[in-house]
Motif scaffolding. Structure first.
Motif, PDB file in Angstrom:
ATOM      1  N   THR A 147       0.852  -1.191   0.000  1.00  0.00           N
ATOM      2  CA  THR A 147       0.000   0.000   0.000  1.00  0.00           C
ATOM      3  C   THR A 147       0.884   1.236   0.000  1.00  0.00           C
ATOM      4  OG1 THR A 147      -1.543  -1.238   1.408  1.00  0.00           O
ATOM      5  CG2 THR A 147      -1.962   1.105   1.149  1.00  0.00           C
ATOM      6  N   THR A 148       0.506   2.226  -0.791  1.00  0.00           N
ATOM      7  CA  THR A 148       1.255   3.476  -0.818  1.00  0.00           C
ATOM      8  C   THR A 148       0.269   4.639  -0.879  1.00  0.00           C
ATOM      9  OG1 THR A 148       3.118   4.627  -1.871  1.00  0.00           O
ATOM     10  CG2 THR A 148       1.523   3.586  -3.350  1.00  0.00           C
ATOM     11  N   VAL A 149       0.796   5.845  -0.873  1.00  0.00           N
ATOM     12  CA  VAL A 149      -0.014   7.051  -1.008  1.00  0.00           C
ATOM     13  C   VAL A 149       0.494   7.819  -2.224  1.00  0.00           C
ATOM     14  CG1 VAL A 149      -0.683   9.257   0.028  1.00  0.00           C
ATOM     15  CG2 VAL A 149      -0.459   7.222   1.463  1.00  0.00           C
ATOM     16  N   VAL A 150      -0.416   8.172  -3.120  1.00  0.00           N
ATOM     17  CA  VAL A 150      -0.041   8.918  -4.326  1.00  0.00           C
ATOM     18  C   VAL A 150      -0.771  10.261  -4.312  1.00  0.00           C
ATOM     19  CG1 VAL A 150      -0.056   8.950  -6.848  1.00  0.00           C
ATOM     20  CG2 VAL A 150       0.365   6.796  -5.633  1.00  0.00           C
ATOM     21  N   ILE A 151      -0.001  11.349  -4.371  1.00  0.00           N
ATOM     22  CA  ILE A 151      -0.565  12.698  -4.379  1.00  0.00           C
ATOM     23  C   ILE A 151      -0.792  13.133  -5.820  1.00  0.00           C
ATOM     24  CG2 ILE A 151      -0.193  15.111  -3.699  1.00  0.00           C
ATOM     25  CD1 ILE A 151       1.741  14.071  -1.533  1.00  0.00           C
ATOM     26  N   ASP A 152      -2.000  13.586  -6.120  1.00  0.00           N
ATOM     27  CA  ASP A 152      -2.356  14.118  -7.438  1.00  0.00           C
ATOM     28  C   ASP A 152      -1.756  15.522  -7.573  1.00  0.00           C
ATOM     29  OD1 ASP A 152      -3.583  15.190  -9.700  1.00  0.00           O
ATOM     30  OD2 ASP A 152      -5.585  14.476  -9.181  1.00  0.00           O
ATOM     31  N   GLN A 292       4.457   8.445  -2.355  1.00  0.00           N
ATOM     32  CA  GLN A 292       5.125   8.644  -1.069  1.00  0.00           C
ATOM     33  C   GLN A 292       5.848   7.396  -0.546  1.00  0.00           C
ATOM     34  OE1 GLN A 292       5.014  12.087   0.368  1.00  0.00           O
ATOM     35  NE2 GLN A 292       4.745  11.970  -1.846  1.00  0.00           N
ATOM     36  N   MET A 293       5.956   6.360  -1.363  1.00  0.00           N
ATOM     37  CA  MET A 293       6.804   5.181  -1.094  1.00  0.00           C
ATOM     38  C   MET A 293       6.389   4.331   0.115  1.00  0.00           C
ATOM     39  SD  MET A 293       9.568   4.221  -2.946  1.00  0.00           S
ATOM     40  CE  MET A 293      11.084   3.949  -2.065  1.00  0.00           C
ATOM     41  N   GLY A 294       5.137   3.967   0.185  1.00  0.00           N
ATOM     42  CA  GLY A 294       4.752   2.924   1.115  1.00  0.00           C
ATOM     43  C   GLY A 294       4.234   3.371   2.471  1.00  0.00           C
ATOM     44  N   ILE A 295       3.119   2.749   2.881  1.00  0.00           N
ATOM     45  CA  ILE A 295       2.578   2.916   4.233  1.00  0.00           C
ATOM     46  C   ILE A 295       2.259   1.519   4.766  1.00  0.00           C
ATOM     47  CG2 ILE A 295       1.665   5.240   3.902  1.00  0.00           C
ATOM     48  CD1 ILE A 295      -1.106   3.974   3.451  1.00  0.00           C
ATOM     49  N   SER A 297      -0.015  -1.626   6.430  1.00  0.00           N
ATOM     50  CA  SER A 297      -1.284  -2.287   6.098  1.00  0.00           C
ATOM     51  C   SER A 297      -1.330  -3.607   6.850  1.00  0.00           C
ATOM     52  CB  SER A 297      -1.364  -2.550   4.588  1.00  0.00           C
ATOM     53  OG  SER A 297      -0.365  -3.493   4.202  1.00  0.00           O
ATOM     54  N   GLU A 298      -2.394  -4.367   6.654  1.00  0.00           N
ATOM     55  CA  GLU A 298      -2.473  -5.696   7.245  1.00  0.00           C
ATOM     56  C   GLU A 298      -1.322  -6.566   6.749  1.00  0.00           C
ATOM     57  OE1 GLU A 298      -5.624  -9.367   7.068  1.00  0.00           O
ATOM     58  OE2 GLU A 298      -6.467  -7.335   7.251  1.00  0.00           O
ATOM     59  N   PHE A 299      -0.928  -6.366   5.488  1.00  0.00           N
ATOM     60  CA  PHE A 299       0.199  -7.099   4.906  1.00  0.00           C
ATOM     61  C   PHE A 299       1.506  -6.719   5.595  1.00  0.00           C
ATOM     62  CE2 PHE A 299       3.724  -7.176   1.846  1.00  0.00           C
ATOM     63  CZ  PHE A 299       3.693  -8.495   1.403  1.00  0.00           C
ATOM     64  N   GLN A 300       1.682  -5.418   5.913  1.00  0.00           N
ATOM     65  CA  GLN A 300       2.920  -4.936   6.535  1.00  0.00           C
ATOM     66  C   GLN A 300       2.590  -4.030   7.724  1.00  0.00           C
ATOM     67  OE1 GLN A 300       5.840  -5.179   7.851  1.00  0.00           O
ATOM     68  NE2 GLN A 300       6.525  -5.814   5.809  1.00  0.00           N
ATOM     69  N   PRO A 301       2.171  -4.620   8.844  1.00  0.00           N
ATOM     70  CA  PRO A 301       1.781  -3.802  10.010  1.00  0.00           C
ATOM     71  C   PRO A 301       2.947  -3.053  10.648  1.00  0.00           C
ATOM     72  CG  PRO A 301       1.722  -6.154  10.552  1.00  0.00           C
ATOM     73  CD  PRO A 301       1.949  -6.063   9.079  1.00  0.00           C
ATOM     74  N   ALA A 302       4.186  -3.471  10.376  1.00  0.00           N
ATOM     75  CA  ALA A 302       5.342  -2.845  11.031  1.00  0.00           C
ATOM     76  C   ALA A 302       5.494  -1.372  10.676  1.00  0.00           C
ATOM     77  CB  ALA A 302       6.621  -3.601  10.663  1.00  0.00           C
ATOM     78  N   THR A 303       4.918  -0.952   9.547  1.00  0.00           N
ATOM     79  CA  THR A 303       5.078   0.447   9.129  1.00  0.00           C
ATOM     80  C   THR A 303       3.788   1.264   9.259  1.00  0.00           C
ATOM     81  OG1 THR A 303       4.719  -0.288   6.840  1.00  0.00           O
ATOM     82  CG2 THR A 303       7.000  -0.024   7.555  1.00  0.00           C
ATOM     83  N   MET A 304       2.863   0.800  10.087  1.00  0.00           N
ATOM     84  CA  MET A 304       1.603   1.528  10.280  1.00  0.00           C
ATOM     85  C   MET A 304       1.828   2.938  10.830  1.00  0.00           C
ATOM     86  SD  MET A 304      -1.057  -0.341   9.328  1.00  0.00           S
ATOM     87  CE  MET A 304      -2.552  -0.256  10.275  1.00  0.00           C
ATOM     88  N   GLY A 305       2.942   3.130  11.522  1.00  0.00           N
ATOM     89  CA  GLY A 305       3.240   4.439  12.091  1.00  0.00           C
ATOM     90  C   GLY A 305       3.411   5.529  11.049  1.00  0.00           C
ATOM     91  N   LEU A 306       3.615   5.166   9.796  1.00  0.00           N
ATOM     92  CA  LEU A 306       3.782   6.146   8.722  1.00  0.00           C
ATOM     93  C   LEU A 306       2.446   6.688   8.215  1.00  0.00           C
ATOM     94  CD1 LEU A 306       6.407   4.175   6.566  1.00  0.00           C
ATOM     95  CD2 LEU A 306       6.894   6.088   8.102  1.00  0.00           C
ATOM     96  N   LYS A 310       1.633  10.393   6.179  1.00  0.00           N
ATOM     97  CA  LYS A 310       1.646  10.356   4.710  1.00  0.00           C
ATOM     98  C   LYS A 310       0.258  10.548   4.097  1.00  0.00           C
ATOM     99  CE  LYS A 310       5.878   7.724   3.875  1.00  0.00           C
ATOM    100  NZ  LYS A 310       6.499   6.608   3.131  1.00  0.00           N
ATOM    101  N   THR A 311      -0.768   9.989   4.731  1.00  0.00           N
ATOM    102  CA  THR A 311      -2.097  10.065   4.126  1.00  0.00           C
ATOM    103  C   THR A 311      -2.718  11.457   4.223  1.00  0.00           C
ATOM    104  OG1 THR A 311      -3.186   9.306   6.159  1.00  0.00           O
ATOM    105  CG2 THR A 311      -2.589   7.621   4.532  1.00  0.00           C
TER     106      THR A 311
END
Length: 354
Positions: A147-152, A292-295, A297-306, A310-311
């Protein structure tokens, strides 16, 4: 299009999923004509960059074809570590259209046969694979994200601001009012000497608990990718660098690759204003989206702090992406690596428990 080797998996429809080896020139032509945006890591310039890092070397380029139709491209780099070798393809295969699980499985099987036929020393491949397939395993190392965040970036500065979450707009407006730093594109200055920027990265790493790459890696990135594909944006207090970002560019797609900032009371303000500055500048030079290079998710909970930070810059910006997964080639050797990693983890746990 010439090819040196073709490896195919027969399909019931009487055509085949094939891997066709390409020269750099052939690959560049395919990438230029490709319907989908080719990520920066899949441009040949990225192989030139990887070649400057010890233990990494260009391995090759290939097209994946379904019958006679080109469906995906891939650029592979060899990584050599701890006495074994594996292949890495960041954000690849690059598919022209979103693949089904069956298409991914067929392509990966063909890729395994292709690598085995060309190079007997590779233990596994690390690729971006959307579906969890029997041929894949979780990454032996690294923290992949899905999961990532993309800014328009379309429509100009005010439009970019209007598409943020309310908290993002509030924080950016506060930064515009109160942050007194001067912001600019400092790409050429950073290529001449990266020392002052690296000092900020070292401070960031000490604060956030990671090990920075050598200074030359960042400078090489700017120089080798060039001004069309890589920019450094910075905020200064007088002559002192307070915060900076390296952004990469491929086509109209930009990515916020690295960022660093000094510790201080105004750090959040400076970072918010810098990100908005980057968005506006990248929009002006023709970029339409800023990854924004990744946030987490359930797949990668270790980076939920981002996620909260970012969002806030894009209320509708969350996107699913194919995460990195390993594809074993030498299966027995790969199982031994997994077992060794598990043994090291048990040993660490035992030491912590003492």
């Amino acid at each position: 299009m010439n090819c040196w080797n073709v490896y195919a998996i027969e399909k019931t429809e009487h055509h085949a999923m094939q891997v066709q080896e390409l020269s750099r020139t052939e690959y560049e032509q395919c990438a230029a004509d490709f319907a989908a945006t080719v990520p920066i890591e899949q441009l040949p310039l990225w192989q030139d960059l990887e070649a400057t890092v010890p233990g990494r070397s260009p391995w090759g380029y290939a097209a994946i074809k379904d019958g006679e139709r080109l469906v995906a491209l891939i650029s592979l780099v060899q990584y050599e570590t701890h006495g074994y070798r594996y292949l890495r393809a960041h954000h690849a295969p690059v598919w022209e259209e979103e693949p089904t699980a069956e298409q991914e499985a067929e392509a990966l099987t063909a890729l395994v046969d292709y690598v085995r036929g060309r190079d007997k020393k590779q233990v596994f491949m690390r690729l971006a694979v959307a579906h969890e397939l029997p041929i894949t395993t979780p990454c032996l190392s690294t923290l992949p994200y899905d999961t990532t965040v993309v800014i328009d970036l379309t429509g100009g500065d005010e439009a970019i601001l209007s598409r943020m979450k309310p908290r993002g707009r509030r924080d950016v407006r506060k930064a515009l009012r109160e942050c007194t730093l001067t912001f600019s594109d400092e790409t050429e200055r950073a290529i001449e000497s990266f020392d002052e920027y690296y000092e900020v990265m070292v401070e960031t790493a000490a604060r956030d608990g990671f090990t920075p790459a050598p200074a030359e890696d960042y400078r090489n990135m700017l120089e080798i990718l060039g001004h069309d594909h890589c920019r450094l944006f910075a905020g200064r207090d007088g002559d002192q660098v307070i915060t900076w970002t390296i952004a990469t560019i491929s086509g109209t797609h930009a990515t916020r690759y690295y960022g660093a900032s000094r510790t201080g009371a105004a750090r959040n303000l400076a970072t918010d204003r810098l990100i908005y500055f980057e968005c506006c500048e990248l929009g002006r030079i023709g970029c339409t989206e800023y990854d924004q290079m990744g946030i987490g998710s359930e797949f990668q909970p270790a980076t939920m702090g981002l996620n909260t930070f970012k969002t806030k810059f894009a209320k509708d910006g969350v996107r699913m992406v194919a995460p990195d997964r390993d594809v074993p080639i030498k299966k027995t050797f790969y199982r031994a690596l997994v077992a060794a990693k598990a043994a090291r983890a048990r040993l660490r746990s035992a030491k912590h428990a003492e």
